[in-house]
Design a protein around this motif. Structure first.
Motif, short mmCIF file in Angstrom:
data_model
loop_
_atom_site.label_atom_id
_atom_site.label_comp_id
_atom_site.label_asym_id
_atom_site.label_seq_id
_atom_site.Cartn_x
_atom_site.Cartn_y
_atom_site.Cartn_z
N ARG A 78 0.80 -1.38 -0.22
CA ARG A 78 0.10 -0.04 -0.12
C ARG A 78 0.95 1.07 0.14
N LYS A 79 1.79 1.16 0.96
CA LYS A 79 2.85 2.29 0.94
C LYS A 79 3.46 2.87 -0.27
N LYS A 80 3.63 1.70 -1.13
CA LYS A 80 4.51 2.06 -2.27
C LYS A 80 3.63 2.76 -3.45
N TYR A 81 2.17 2.81 -3.29
CA TYR A 81 1.38 3.46 -4.22
C TYR A 81 0.68 4.39 -3.20
N GLY A 82 1.06 4.73 -2.08
CA GLY A 82 0.42 5.73 -1.21
C GLY A 82 -1.33 5.68 -1.10
N ILE A 83 -1.67 4.43 -1.04
CA ILE A 83 -2.90 4.21 -1.07
C ILE A 83 -3.51 3.72 0.32
N SER A 84 -4.64 4.07 0.83
CA SER A 84 -5.33 3.62 2.15
C SER A 84 -5.94 2.22 1.92
N GLN A 85 -6.29 1.83 3.09
CA GLN A 85 -6.49 0.21 3.41
C GLN A 85 -7.96 0.19 2.52
N ARG A 86 -8.64 1.30 2.67
CA ARG A 86 -10.11 1.34 2.18
C ARG A 86 -9.96 1.26 0.52
N GLU A 87 -9.02 2.01 0.19
CA GLU A 87 -8.74 2.05 -1.39
C GLU A 87 -8.18 0.79 -1.82
N LEU A 88 -7.20 0.16 -1.04
CA LEU A 88 -6.90 -1.32 -1.82
C LEU A 88 -7.95 -2.17 -1.67
N THR A 89 -8.86 -1.94 -0.70
CA THR A 89 -9.95 -2.88 -0.43
C THR A 89 -10.84 -2.98 -1.44
N SER A 90 -11.24 -1.29 -2.12
CA SER A 90 -11.88 -1.20 -3.13
C SER A 90 -11.61 -1.72 -4.41
N ILE A 91 -10.24 -1.49 -4.67
CA ILE A 91 -9.63 -2.07 -5.88
C ILE A 91 -9.65 -3.53 -5.90
N LEU A 92 -9.40 -4.02 -4.79
CA LEU A 92 -9.50 -5.87 -4.93
C LEU A 92 -10.78 -6.29 -4.76
N GLY A 93 -11.86 -5.40 -4.79
CA GLY A 93 -13.34 -5.90 -4.60
C GLY A 93 -13.72 -6.63 -3.26
N PHE A 94 -13.07 -6.58 -2.26
CA PHE A 94 -13.16 -7.15 -1.13
C PHE A 94 -14.08 -6.38 -0.34
N GLY A 95 -14.76 -7.16 0.85
CA GLY A 95 -15.60 -6.55 1.85
C GLY A 95 -14.75 -5.23 2.41
N LYS A 96 -15.69 -4.27 2.87
CA LYS A 96 -15.19 -3.16 3.37
C LYS A 96 -13.82 -3.23 4.16
#
Ligand SMILES: [Zn+2]
Length: 342
Positions: A78-96
């Protein structure tokens, strides 16, 4: 330090007993767990922090043996792309809360772990996934451009995806199996699961996640006992505090919020979560017999504490004859102890 004992119904002293743990999810491990025991009545007590510690120890060993991704690998990614947990979750299509929980140490399923690792190791695959998420409006332009800067790709946005449906997909992936003796010869019916939970949460005061598992299990067992088929199609496993839905999917199920909501509250033993009904359940898809079964179990359990229900389930052959983390066969429904109370 004193802790509330639900059997003695008062604050009690407790001692810690160390027990061997030789197996987890079918994998041989060699470790131990600490169990708090009431000094007065000698029953096992559930203390959140102790359980957490046990799980952490057992999970770490399992993680190594089965090669499951580590929390810090996800954090670093996540840090590599500077994205939050929520953002990564949304990208992966996982639950909140999925990434949040994985980073906190919750064990991903092997398949999900492999999938995350694949994306971490193959940037092209990850970028593909980011594009898809943006197309489906699951991530904002801002998130998108953080990962893929200066992109001038014009992407057609489709209707806003319902995060709840992604959730349901995830639950189906894990729990929707061919009918067999472990789901009571019933394909998963998530709609029924949601409606039963909403209905029960209306009828039962303080429906916690722990008791929810037992309510559902008893409903399916009673149904199998009387009709040779379960109602929900859920699969349950033997856990320390009684039967629970496999792969801890009760977490995801409890986060579906069309028909009920989760509410966290504090008590003596830590943070507890209860389910509150939105009161919009629809029982029209249930047969008369099914509703009767559900009502029977509600009536039997609703005045009992979580621990009392847990204890009842421990008296069942289904619990005695299975080992920890083993899936529970519905063949044991033929010999239900709870029937004696009906
Ligand atoms: Zn006690």
């Amino acid at each position: 330090m004193k802790v509330y004992c639900p059997y003695c119904r008062e604050d009690v002293d407790y001692k810690i007993e160390r027990r061997e743990v030789k197996e987890f999810k079918g994998i041989e491990i060699d470790t131990y767990e600490n169990v708090a025991i009431c000094s007065k009545c000698n029953n096992d007590l559930y203390i959140n922090d102790i359980e957490k510690e046990n799980n952490k120890r057992i999970h770490e060993l399992y993680r190594e043996k089965v090669d499951i991704i580590k929390p810090e690998d996800i954090v670093n990614f996540r840090k590599k792309y500077g994205i939050s947990q929520r953002e990564l979750t949304s990208i992966l299509g996982f639950g909140k809360m999925t990434i949040n929980r994985y980073e906190q140490g919750k064990l991903p399923m092997k398949s999900q772990s492999d999938y995350i690792r694949l994306l971490i190791e193959n940037e092209n695959e990850f970028i593909k996934k980011v594009n898809q998420a943006y197309e489906k409006n699951e991530i904002t332009k801002k998130t998108y451009e953080k990962i893929i800067p200066n992109s001038d790709i014009k992407i057609k946005k489709i209707e806003k995806e319902d995060i709840q449906n992604l959730f349901r997909q995830q639950i189906e992936e894990v729990l929707n199996r061919k009918p067999d003796i472990y789901n009571g010869y019933k394909q998963l019916d998530l709609n029924k699961v949601e409606n039963i939970i909403s209905y029960m949460a209306k009828k039962v005061n303080n429906l916690t996640i722990t008791s929810l598992n037992k309510y559902l299990w008893y409903i399916d067992m009673l149904s199998f006992n009387q009709r040779s088929v379960a109602i929900t199609g859920l699969t349950y496993q033997h856990e320390k505090f009684g039967p629970t839905i496999i792969e801890q999917e009760y977490n995801e199920i409890s986060l579906l919020d069309d028909k009920y909501k989760r509410e966290d509250y504090e008590n003596e033993i830590g943070t507890m979560t209860k389910i509150v009904s939105n009161k919009n359940y629809d029982l029209s898809n249930f047969s008369k017999k099914e509703i009767e079964i559900i009502n029977t179990i509600i009536k039997l359990l609703k005045d009992k504490t979580v621990s009392e229900i847990s204890k009842m389930s421990h008296k069942e052959e289904a619990w005695k004859k299975t080992k920890r983390y083993e899936n529970i066969s519905f063949e044991y429904a033929m010999n239900l102890k709870i029937l004696k109370n009906i």
